[in-house]
Structures are given as C-alpha cells and as structure tokens.
Design a protein around this motif. Structure first.
Motif, short mmCIF file in Angstrom:
data_model
loop_
_atom_site.label_atom_id
_atom_site.label_comp_id
_atom_site.label_asym_id
_atom_site.label_seq_id
_atom_site.Cartn_x
_atom_site.Cartn_y
_atom_site.Cartn_z
N CYS A 51 0.99 -1.11 -0.01
CA CYS A 51 0.13 -0.20 0.05
C CYS A 51 0.86 1.37 -0.29
N GLU A 88 1.52 6.86 -1.38
CA GLU A 88 0.47 5.86 -0.72
C GLU A 88 -0.84 6.23 -1.12
N HIS A 89 -1.29 7.69 -0.75
CA HIS A 89 -2.58 7.93 -1.38
C HIS A 89 -2.92 7.67 -2.56
N ARG A 145 -1.90 4.97 -4.47
CA ARG A 145 -1.91 3.74 -4.79
C ARG A 145 -3.46 3.30 -4.19
N TYR A 146 -4.10 4.09 -3.38
CA TYR A 146 -5.28 3.68 -2.78
C TYR A 146 -6.52 3.80 -3.93
N ARG A 169 -8.68 -1.00 1.40
CA ARG A 169 -8.06 -1.52 2.63
C ARG A 169 -9.04 -1.51 3.91
N LYS A 188 -14.47 7.99 -4.38
CA LYS A 188 -13.10 7.66 -4.29
C LYS A 188 -12.76 7.88 -5.66
N SER A 201 -15.02 0.27 1.37
CA SER A 201 -13.58 0.07 0.65
C SER A 201 -13.67 -0.85 -0.45
N THR A 219 -6.67 8.75 3.30
CA THR A 219 -5.61 8.39 2.82
C THR A 219 -6.36 7.16 1.87
N ALA A 220 -6.89 6.54 2.74
CA ALA A 220 -7.52 5.36 2.08
C ALA A 220 -8.60 5.80 0.87
N ALA A 272 -7.87 7.59 -1.29
CA ALA A 272 -7.03 8.09 -2.45
C ALA A 272 -6.87 9.49 -2.60
#
Lengths: 257, 298
Positions: free
Chosen positions: A53, A75-76, A78-79, A84, A109, A162, B178-179, B181
């Motif tokens: 991640c 990191e951000h 990749r999400y 997750r 997202k 998620s 963060t999760a 994105a």
C-alpha cells in the motif's frame, strides 16, 4: 497481477534497533486470487501489506501491478485502485460523520472532492439495499454518526466502503481480529461474498487458522520474512487446520516461542 | 442608562466581529485537530493590511477581500511548513506567527491610525445608502451581523460539500482520507487557508471598528478564539441541531461580555490579558468537572 520482487525492508536503518524484516522477498498474486496469509507475530505479514500500500518505504526491490512499477507512486495515489480494511474498526470510517456521509465519501473515491454537494440522495436507496443485505439492521441508521455504532457494525460499513468503487486489490489486515467470535463470523462471510460477487483479488492477513483454511483460494504461511508454506488450488483444499497448526507450532518452537 | 445600552451594543458588536476569528479557530482546533498559533499573527495581519489600504484611500469594501487573501496566504505558509517540511503542527504555527510579527511591522509600522475623515465599511456610501438613518453604533452592529451571518451560512454550506466532508474526515480519521485516495496534506492546508482567511477578516473589521492598528493587537487572540469555541460547543453539546458556527457566535458574545463585565467592575486595562487567560482556565476547569461528573456513553 501483483508482484513483489526481491523486496528489502529494514526498520531503523543505521541505528542500534536496526532490524531487517525482508531480504529478497518475492510474492506474486494472480488476478482473482483470494490469498490468506498466516504467521506468527513479527513474521512480516502486516509489513508486507504496508509495503504493497505504500505506508512503509522499502530499501530495495520492486512492486509491480500488471507489469508496471508502483514503487514511486505515493500511498494515497495507490489507494485509487486498492481497498483496505484495518484491524481497528474505527480506522475505516469517520466517527463524527454520519454513515450516509461516510458512504458518500467512499462512493466518490477516484473523483475530485470539490465544492459540490457531499451526499447524493439518489444513492441513498442503493446504500439502504446494500446495508439491508448485511442483516445487521444498519439500513435504518444511515443518518446516525459512525462513532455511535458498534465495532462490528463499523467494520461492516468499512468493508462496504472499501469496495464501493472498482478496485484491483482488497487488502484485509486482520480485519476480524478485534471483533467478537459471532460478529467476526458475520464479517468473514460478508468478505467472502463481496470478494466473489465483485470478483476481487484479495490478500487477507489473519491469525484465525480456520478462516485461513476455510476461505480463500490460496494459503501462505510466513516466518521471519520468508514464505514457508504456499498452497493453492487442490493442495489448498486438502489443507486441514491440524496440518497448518502443526507446521505453525513447529516454526514457533524453532523460534523459541 | 443610554451609556449602559451603548456599552451593551458595543460589546455585542465586538462579540460578533470576534466570532469570525472563532470560526477560524473552530476549523483548526475543532475540525482539523490542529492547534494553530498562526492566529496571533494572521489577526493583526488582516488589520495591518486594512489600515494601510484605508489610509491610502482604497475602497473600504476591498479591504475585506485583501484581508481574506492575506490571511489565506498566512495559513498556506503554516500548512506548507507543516505538510511539506514536516514540522510539528504547534511549531509550524509558531514559526509563521513569529515571522508575521515582523511582516506586520513592515506593512503598517508599530501603530497606524485611520483618521476620522477616511470612510470605513461602517461609514462608506453603500452602507449609508442602506442604513444611513441608523446611529453609528447600531450601524456597526448591523454591518458586523450581516458579515458574520453571511460567513456562517457560507461555512455551513461548505461543510456539507464533498470538500467540506473531507475536511471534517481528516481531523476525525486521517487514515480514511488516505484510503480514499486523497492527499491528506492538501486537505489540511485547505483548512488552514480557510481558517486564517477568516481570522484575518476578523482583524480587518476590528481595524474598521476602532480605526487603528497596533503591532501587539494579535497577542492572546488564539486564546480568545479557543475560549470562544470551547464555551460555544460546551453549551450546545447536548443540543444536536445547533451548528458549530452558531455555537461559536454565542461563545464569542458570552466571552466578550464576561471580559466587558470585568472591565466595568474597574479592573485596569493592563490586566486585560490576565483576565482573558484566567477566564479561559476557569472555563476549561468547569468543562473538566462536568466531564468527570457524567460518565461517558452512559
């Protein structure tokens, strides 16, 4: 297809507490795999997830998704293609926002978070249906703040959040460990259902050997930064809790645990 | 009797003007969970910019915009120091605040008075056209109220946008941002920019109101802002439907009133900051007593 190639990871390099967790670690996960990862504490399971991640930097090696390196991707970013779920149920949601607001944020997202209305009323009915399917009585609590829900309810919502948008990988980091046995069972079944329905590629770290044996298409056991057992397909189906446990105990004894 | 009424109107006006500063502190302290000391520098920055522009004959309404922009820049600097240079939140604010002290001196000197002949937002043409028949102190109250309510409504709308929800989420649980994105650093910077823009606007209107700027007027403003937010949110804790911005307005008016009462009782002006600090301590102590008395989640 996810590939970890020759990964090298050292914590606190150059200090007395320096610890090499991975040296030349390799793993490849094919599309559609549901990989269960077991191993004792400190074997590198969670570090591996953090490396995928981008939560922890690596000292060497390469991480590839469908052949392209993502080592330099933040990191951000990749999400955008990774979902997750964390061990701690409060990590996956915003406690002061309502469930509806949380779901709406997750639904957006990959798109910009601009100055348009935060929640989409037209999606409310869809969320309600999704929540009703969980059978946790959450469908009537869309306007309740997340903080007032139980750990199991939060984890269910976190799991749903998620996987709301299309993702390449679902990363499950001991996501049932903090829940009571009954709720853990509900979340595990839900996970399996979502992974199959959405045809996701998933990596699940767990301390529950039964879940590792019962669920997923592949089982990996890790020890001291190495893969010591890797079974998939028919071999995976033939695994029993006893056989995995005996290997697990053997390794632990060698470690002096 | 009329002096008493004047005093009350004056205090209410002050409370409203400082509510803008309260909004700013509300965003950093309550939403972002970021103890931002930039406030002590961005508040006089807004006043310094305003004083210089007014003295130089710039349209008084434009000073509002100029103050907002100057405060936004101050917030941006703190945000960049914290996010890009990775300096701790408290230190990032202290660095900007200290730098701003010199910058404010450069902009407006240690003191700057706006002469009687110069129009402010309370005396300029459009205001007089609208509220010309109203005596000055009531005009000040009304104009301040219009600005404070307008920004309250804007903020309430903003907090419900996608960006606003992300701002609330980042202080709540940065991991989630963060999760999703999204770069949590950018969201934090956005919050600091909006917060300090409002703080500087508060300084701007104070400058219009008292027709002066002084380099030391920022001292203790962050304490005032914190007290305002804590009083407001404590009072309305049990009432779910009252918005944070409304609570801040009420908190600000109450706090200004308390200080005004202390002054009216004959406490010397030199002790003003001491009173401000002690009052703040009393409020924090009362809040803690209340907390220990009632079991959480009971």
């Amino acid at each position: 297809m996810l590939e970890l190639r020759n990964i090298k990871k050292i914590y606190n390099p150059g200090e007395i507490t320096e610890m090499c967790i991975f040296d030349g670690f390799n793993l490849s996960v094919s599309d559609g795999d549901f990989v269960s990862v077991v191993g004792s504490n400190g074997s590198g399971k969670t570090s591996m997830l953090n490396i995928i991640c981008g939560s922890t930097p690596i000292e060497g090696g390469d991480i590839l998704i469908n052949g392209g390196s993502i080592v330099k991707t933040k990191e951000h970013a990749r999400y955008a293609k990774i979902g997750r779920v964390y061990q701690n149920p409060s990590m996956g949601t915003s406690p002061n926002l309502t469930m509806f607001q949380n779901l709406s944020l997750a639904d957006n997202k990959g798109k910009p978070y601009g100055l348009t209305r935060g929640v989409n009323r037209q999606r409310k009915e869809f969320y309600r249906e999704q929540l009703a399917e969980l059978g946790l009585g959450l469908e009537d609590k869309l306007d309740v703040t997340m903080g007032s829900l139980s750990g199991g309810q939060r984890q269910a919502v976190a799991l749903l959040m998620s996987t709301l948008t299309p993702i390449d990988f679902l990363i499950l980091d001991e996501h049932t460990a903090a829940l009571d046995p009954k709720t853990a069972e509900v979340i595990m079944k839900l996970t399996d259902k979502i992974v199959h329905e959405k045809k996701l590629t998933a990596i699940m770290v767990t301390h529950n050997l039964r879940y590792a044996v019962e669920y997923g298409s592949r089982l990996i056991m890790m020890d001291k930064g190495q893969i010591v057992l890797d079974k998939s397909g028919g071999e995976k189906k033939d695994l029993t809790i006893e056989s995995v446990l005996s290997l697990f105990t053997q390794i632990s004894i060698e470690c002096g645990n | 009797m009329s002096t008493f009424l004047d005093l009350m109107v004056g205090t209410l006006t002050q409370g409203l003007i400082y509510a803008l500063l309260g909004y700013g502190v509300y965003i950093t302290y309550k939403i972002l969970d970021f103890p931002d000391l930039t406030v002590d520098g961005s508040f006089p920055l807004g006043a310094a910019v305003t004083a210089v522009l007014l003295v130089n004959g710039v349209n008084p309404y434009l000073t509002l915009l100029a103050a907002l922009v100057s405060g936004a820049l101050a917030g941006l600097v703190t945000g960049l120091i914290h996010v890009r240079v990775k300096v701790r939140d408290l230190l990032a604010g202290i660095i900007t605040m200290t730098a701003l002290f010199s910058i404010n001196l450069q902009i407006a000197g240690s003191n700057l008075t706006v002469e009687r002949g110069v129009d402010t937002i309370f005396t300029a043409g459009p205001t007089m056209a609208l509220l010309g028949g109203v005596p000055l102190i009531y005009r000040k109250l009304l104009v301040s109220a219009i600005i404070v309510v307008a920004f309250k409504l804007l903020l309430d709308i903003y907090f419900k946008t996608k960006n606003g929800l992300m701002l609330r989420a980042v202080g709540d649980n940065a991991t989630l941002v963060t999760a999703l994105a999204t770069d949590k650093g950018k969201i934090k910077i956005t919050g600091l920019v909006i917060s300090n823009a409002l703080v500087a606007l508060s300084g701007c209107i104070v400058c219009h109101e008292q027709r002066s700027f002084s380099a030391t007027m920022g001292t203790g403003q962050v304490v005032f802002g914190l007290a305002t937010v804590i009083i407001g949110t404590t009072i309305f804790k049990k009432v779910g439907f009252v918005k944070g911005t409304t609570a801040v307005i009420v908190g600000s008016v109450i706090y200004k009133t308390c200080i005004q009462i202390a002054i009216s009782l004959g406490l010397p002006a030199n002790l003003l900051k001491l009173i401000t600090a002690v009052l703040f301590l009393v409020i924090l102590a009362l809040g803690n007593i209340q907390k220990s008395g009632v079991k959480k989640n009971a």
